[in-house]
Design an enzyme around this catalytic site. Structure first.
Site, mmCIF file in Angstrom:
data_model
loop_
_atom_site.group_PDB
_atom_site.id
_atom_site.type_symbol
_atom_site.label_atom_id
_atom_site.label_comp_id
_atom_site.label_asym_id
_atom_site.label_seq_id
_atom_site.Cartn_x
_atom_site.Cartn_y
_atom_site.Cartn_z
ATOM 1 N N HIS A 115 -0.498 -5.875 -0.410
ATOM 2 C CA HIS A 115 0.620 -4.980 -0.775
ATOM 3 C C HIS A 115 0.630 -4.689 -2.279
ATOM 4 O O HIS A 115 1.685 -4.591 -2.895
ATOM 5 C CB HIS A 115 1.966 -5.583 -0.358
ATOM 6 C CG HIS A 115 2.121 -5.750 1.124
ATOM 7 N ND1 HIS A 115 2.714 -4.809 1.927
ATOM 8 C CD2 HIS A 115 1.758 -6.760 1.950
ATOM 9 C CE1 HIS A 115 2.713 -5.240 3.189
ATOM 10 N NE2 HIS A 115 2.133 -6.414 3.225
ATOM 11 N N TYR A 173 5.198 -16.914 -0.283
ATOM 12 C CA TYR A 173 5.717 -15.946 -1.254
ATOM 13 C C TYR A 173 6.176 -16.625 -2.543
ATOM 14 O O TYR A 173 5.922 -16.134 -3.646
ATOM 15 C CB TYR A 173 6.842 -15.112 -0.627
ATOM 16 C CG TYR A 173 6.324 -14.166 0.434
ATOM 17 C CD1 TYR A 173 5.742 -14.657 1.608
ATOM 18 C CD2 TYR A 173 6.377 -12.789 0.279
ATOM 19 C CE1 TYR A 173 5.238 -13.815 2.580
ATOM 20 C CE2 TYR A 173 5.880 -11.930 1.252
ATOM 21 C CZ TYR A 173 5.309 -12.453 2.395
ATOM 22 O OH TYR A 173 4.810 -11.611 3.357
ATOM 23 N N ASN A 217 7.734 -4.688 7.534
ATOM 24 C CA ASN A 217 6.707 -3.645 7.594
ATOM 25 C C ASN A 217 7.246 -2.444 8.370
ATOM 26 O O ASN A 217 8.313 -2.523 8.987
ATOM 27 C CB ASN A 217 5.456 -4.169 8.307
ATOM 28 C CG ASN A 217 4.581 -5.030 7.406
ATOM 29 O OD1 ASN A 217 4.678 -4.966 6.186
ATOM 30 N ND2 ASN A 217 3.726 -5.821 8.018
HETATM 31 FE FE1 HDE Z 1 3.226 -10.786 3.466
HETATM 32 N N1 HDE Z 1 2.640 -11.415 1.632
HETATM 33 N N2 HDE Z 1 2.311 -12.353 4.315
HETATM 34 N N3 HDE Z 1 3.692 -10.091 5.343
HETATM 35 N N4 HDE Z 1 4.108 -9.184 2.679
HETATM 36 C C1 HDE Z 1 2.912 -10.802 0.471
HETATM 37 O O1 HDE Z 1 3.713 -11.882 -1.449
HETATM 38 C C2 HDE Z 1 1.868 -13.439 3.657
HETATM 39 C C3 HDE Z 1 3.429 -10.712 6.526
HETATM 40 C C4 HDE Z 1 4.849 -8.250 3.325
HETATM 41 O O2 HDE Z 1 6.670 -5.367 -2.043
HETATM 42 C C5 HDE Z 1 2.536 -11.635 -0.727
HETATM 43 O O3 HDE Z 1 4.723 -11.287 -3.387
HETATM 44 C C6 HDE Z 1 1.410 -14.452 4.580
HETATM 45 C C7 HDE Z 1 4.189 -10.141 7.595
HETATM 46 C C8 HDE Z 1 5.311 -7.265 2.396
HETATM 47 O O4 HDE Z 1 6.330 -7.198 -3.185
HETATM 48 C C9 HDE Z 1 2.009 -12.932 -0.109
HETATM 49 C C10 HDE Z 1 1.597 -13.924 5.833
HETATM 50 C C11 HDE Z 1 4.916 -9.149 7.008
HETATM 51 C C12 HDE Z 1 4.828 -7.665 1.149
HETATM 52 C C13 HDE Z 1 2.138 -12.643 1.368
HETATM 53 C C14 HDE Z 1 2.173 -12.601 5.659
HETATM 54 C C15 HDE Z 1 4.593 -9.125 5.610
HETATM 55 C C16 HDE Z 1 4.091 -8.867 1.359
HETATM 56 C C17 HDE Z 1 1.651 -10.953 -1.730
HETATM 57 C C18 HDE Z 1 1.267 -14.532 7.166
HETATM 58 C C19 HDE Z 1 5.893 -8.183 7.690
HETATM 59 C C20 HDE Z 1 5.001 -6.953 -0.169
HETATM 60 C C21 HDE Z 1 2.494 -10.710 -2.958
HETATM 61 C C22 HDE Z 1 2.015 -15.724 7.431
HETATM 62 C C23 HDE Z 1 7.005 -8.854 8.292
HETATM 63 C C24 HDE Z 1 6.262 -7.361 -0.865
HETATM 64 C C25 HDE Z 1 3.760 -11.297 -2.672
HETATM 65 C C26 HDE Z 1 6.438 -6.575 -2.132
HETATM 66 C C27 HDE Z 1 3.483 -9.609 0.340
HETATM 67 C C28 HDE Z 1 1.822 -13.555 2.280
HETATM 68 C C29 HDE Z 1 2.447 -11.749 6.741
HETATM 69 C C30 HDE Z 1 5.162 -8.164 4.731
HETATM 70 C C31 HDE Z 1 0.603 -13.347 -0.518
HETATM 71 C C32 HDE Z 1 0.833 -15.801 4.206
HETATM 72 C C33 HDE Z 1 4.199 -10.594 9.052
HETATM 73 C C34 HDE Z 1 6.143 -6.029 2.700
HETATM 74 O O5 HDE Z 1 2.801 -14.026 -0.461
#
Ligand code: HDE
Length: 698
Positions: free
Chosen positions: A81, A368, A154
């Protein structure tokens, strides 16, 4: 006393003073540039040198500070993202959920809560384009009275994997391939489809990813989903399962694939610009917040596990209850300070909203917080203005750390303490009643690394999604699969995906195989036999979005000598229907209309192709049209508008350009002799019936 040395004379030339820079205003003590430590700067154009021709002196602390700060301007981009656009706004509750939750943000009807929302793509780097085929992030920070609530969702209600431990693999597979560093922001490559073929649980998400939802028309036109099942907790600490949905007022609308690809070249910032300009012009994007609520007994009765993030709850089974609306009405003042530094944490939850045991969500609760440490570099990232709790004070006994900006007073940095008995400030205390409490979920289990059997059905909902689509959408999905798999070099990768698709729908698998000119392989073994579910028309987008010009843009191509009255009539009709008009012409300086009036131009033809508009009008003079017949940008303008299923209005003089561009008459091709109003209805939608004439779909 030693005299200051004279500037040594250079053999060829001595440069003294400034180099001719112009400063529009003279500095006052209030407006002058200073160093980061407040020292006024006398010269911001020349470094301190031994003579006009140098060398530069190490002593120049003004230069060193400026350059050093610049050297460190970038911070690590988000691992996923990375590319995002954001806006401020508010959330207003319209229906209380007090029966289910004690969270004030969901119980105080009429109250407004400040929000900051960041939309993003997943796979591309921060500098990638806005329109790849990709899931869109929809992260909402609500600054509630009881702490920040981050609903980090999402635009798709399900996810690729069921367990957090697979996330690094998924992301490695979709991002640029490790040895070659490409493709950027694209899932159409071997490593992604290799992983997908080996992970049948991703099939439902793949159906969504291959649908038009992943090529949105505008960030103002995407849905948002909390994805996971959460819990609401009321005053008695009773729990209700909840799914969160954001639905855009403008409807869910998409581009055509060919259009999305061309937009990437024409305007890599298409979505960012669209959001910024809409808010700037007062057309504030708006979403409804809805919930689906389920008791434990209702959840137990479902044919799938609500802790499994690859499943959705069909709206037809549990209708959406609208509880509020969100309006984005202010652009960020500074991209870095706000959009880049905002840190969303799924663990930011106010009392009354709790997590579930979804193993994907459980992993996110760690990830996060952790990722902010490498991105923002300090445990004090919550003190950055964009991350601070605004609706309430924040205070505790956590102290110090890098970039601590709070100046704590007194000795109370531990708790409990009895300093108040000595007349000192004892600091804050825990609040058993009003504080955050977790649901008292009974637990007695064996420690295992296992996937629950209730997570085993990977295909029924993929089938549900595909079969619930309109024919048009099914054709787009099949075509997208053909495109993506055609970019895979390894045949075994394509075959494995085809084998999985047979579990979704035999006709889909056959269409894709035909599109690849490959033979269908044997059906893959399924962990659980897929079931036919009742179709869910709510999962479609075609035919669902409002037929309106609101939020849409019409490009009017005009040449010298054109009839100004027709331009004015088109503009009036479009604006009356809520659309925006941009005038496009061969030259940016203006168009000399018939009669001599000068018309201001918004975009030069070569740099403003029709992919940037939802519909186009051609208001040309005879001579202007004749000239444009030799201009590729003009034929592309018309050909692409036609190919992308857009309405085209034209004056009689423009007919030769239509003919040269291969435009055939249909209800979306409107002669302006019928009046500008006849153009409005076709301009408010896409001409789906035209598609089979312009494109071979799988
Ligand atoms: Fe994320 N995800 N994600 N994700 N995600 C990040 O956090 C992660 C997942 C989502 O505008 C990171 O600050 C793992 C689902 C959005 O700043 C990180 C898993 C959904 C954004 C991370 C998921 C999301 C992130 C990268 C599996 C929808 C952007 C930078 C367990 C419900 C937020 C940060 C923004 C961002 C990890 C799965 C949505 C690396 C480990 C499911 C919208 O922490």
């Amino acid at each position: 006393m030693t005299k200051p040395p004279k500037t040594p004379s250079a053999p060829m030339q001595t440069i003294v003073g400034d180099g001719g820079e112009t400063h529009q205003t003279a500095a006052t003590p209030e407006t002058r540039i200073t160093s980061n430590h407040g020292v006024p700067v006398s010269d911001n154009q020349n470094s301190l040198k031994a003579g006009g021709r140098g060398p530069t002196l190490l002593e120049d602390f003004v230069l060193r500070e400026k350059i050093q700060h610049f050297d460190h301007e970038r911070i690590p981009e988000r691992i996923v993202h990375a590319r995002g656009s954001a806006a401020h706004g508010y959330f207003e509750l319209t229906d209380s959920l007090a029966e289910f939750t004690r969270a004030k943000v969901l119980t105080e009807v009429g109250a407004r809560t400040e929000v900051f929302v960041r939309f993003s793509t997943v796979a591309g780097g921060a500098g990638s384009v806005d329109t790849p085929r990709d899931v869109r992030g929809f992260a909402v920070k609500l600054y509630t009275k009881e702490g920040n609530w981050d609903l980090v969702g999402n635009n798709i209600p399900v996810f690729f994997i069921q367990d957090a431990i697979k996330f690094p693999d998924l992301i490695h597979a979709v991002k640029m391939e490790a040895d070659r560093g490409y493709p950027q922001a694209a899932s159409a490559h071997d490593t992604f489809w290799d992983f997908i073929g080996l992970m049948p649980e991703s099939t439902h998400m793949i159906m969504w990813a291959m649908s038009d939802r992943t090529i949105p028309r505008s960030l103002r036109m995407i849905e948002g989903f909390g994805v996971h099942t959460f819990r609401l907790l009321n005053d008695q600490d009773e729990a209700t399962f909840v799914k969160f949905h954001w639905r855009p007022k403008l409807g869910t609308q998409s581009t055509c694939w060919d259009e999305a690809v061309k937009i990437a070249g024409a305007d890599p910032d298409y979505h960012r610009r669209d959001l910024y300009e809409a808010i700037d012009s007062g057309a504030f994007p708006e979403w409804e917040l809805s919930v689906q609520l389920l008791s434990q007994a209702e959840a137990d009765a479902l044919p799938f596990d609500i802790l499994d993030a690859t499943k959705l709850i069909p709206e037809e089974l549990y209708p959406l209850r609208v509880v509020g609306r969100m309006v984005l009405d202010r652009n960020p003042d500074n991209f870095f300070a706000e959009t880049e530094q905002v840190a969303f944490l799924p663990s930011n939850l106010p009392p009354g909203i709790d997590v579930s045991e979804d193993p994907l969500l459980q992993g996110r609760l760690f990830s996060y917080q952790d990722t902010q440490l490498s991105r923002l570099g300090t445990v004090n990232f919550h003190q950055l203005p964009i991350n601070q709790a605004k609706g309430c004070p924040f205070q505790n006994m956590q102290r110090d750390g890098q970039m601590q900006t709070q100046v704590f007073k007194g000795r109370a940095n531990y708790e409990p303490n009895s300093l108040a008995e000595a007349g000192e400030d004892g600091g804050p205390r825990e609040d058993p009643k009003g504080g955050y409490r977790s649901f008292a979920q009974p637990m007695e289990e064996t420690k295992v690394r296992l996937r629950s059997e209730t997570f085993a059905d990977h295909y029924s909902q993929a089938r549900l999604f595909y079969r619930s689509q309109t024919e048009i959408e099914q054709a787009h999905m099949a075509t997208a699969l053909v495109f993506e798999l055609s970019k895979c070099v390894f045949e075994h990768v394509r075959l494995r995906v085809l084998g999985n698709l047979r579990n979704v729908d035999e006709s889909l698998a056959q269409r894709v195989a035909d599109g690849l000119a490959m033979k269908l392989p044997a059906k893959s073994a399924a962990a659980a036999e897929p079931q036919d579910m009742d179709l869910s028309p709510a999962l479609r987008i075609v035919g669902k979005y409002p037929q309106t010009l609101e939020g849409r843009a019409v490009g009017v191509l005009v040449t010298d000598g054109a009839d100004g009255a027709v331009v004015a009539a088109v503009k009036k009709a479009v604006e009356a229907a809520g659309g925006a008009v941009k005038i496009i012409a061969p030259k940016i300086g203006g168009v000399k209309l018939k009669g001599g009036d000068l018309l201001a131009v918004d975009g030069q033809l070569a740099g403003t192709p029709s992919v940037l508009f939802d519909a186009v009008a051609l208001v040309l003079s005879e001579a202007g049209c004749a000239e444009l017949l030799g201009e590729g940008a003009a034929t592309d303008f018309v050909k692409n508008a036609f190919g992308h299923l857009k309405a085209i209005a034209f004056t009689a003089e423009a007919k030769p350009l239509l003919d040269k561009s291969g435009v055939e008459t249909d209800p979306g091709v409107v002669d302006l002799a019928e009046g500008a109003k006849a153009f409005i209805a076709p301009a408010a939608t896409r001409q789906w019936a035209r598609e089979p004439k312009v494109r071979l779909l799988a």
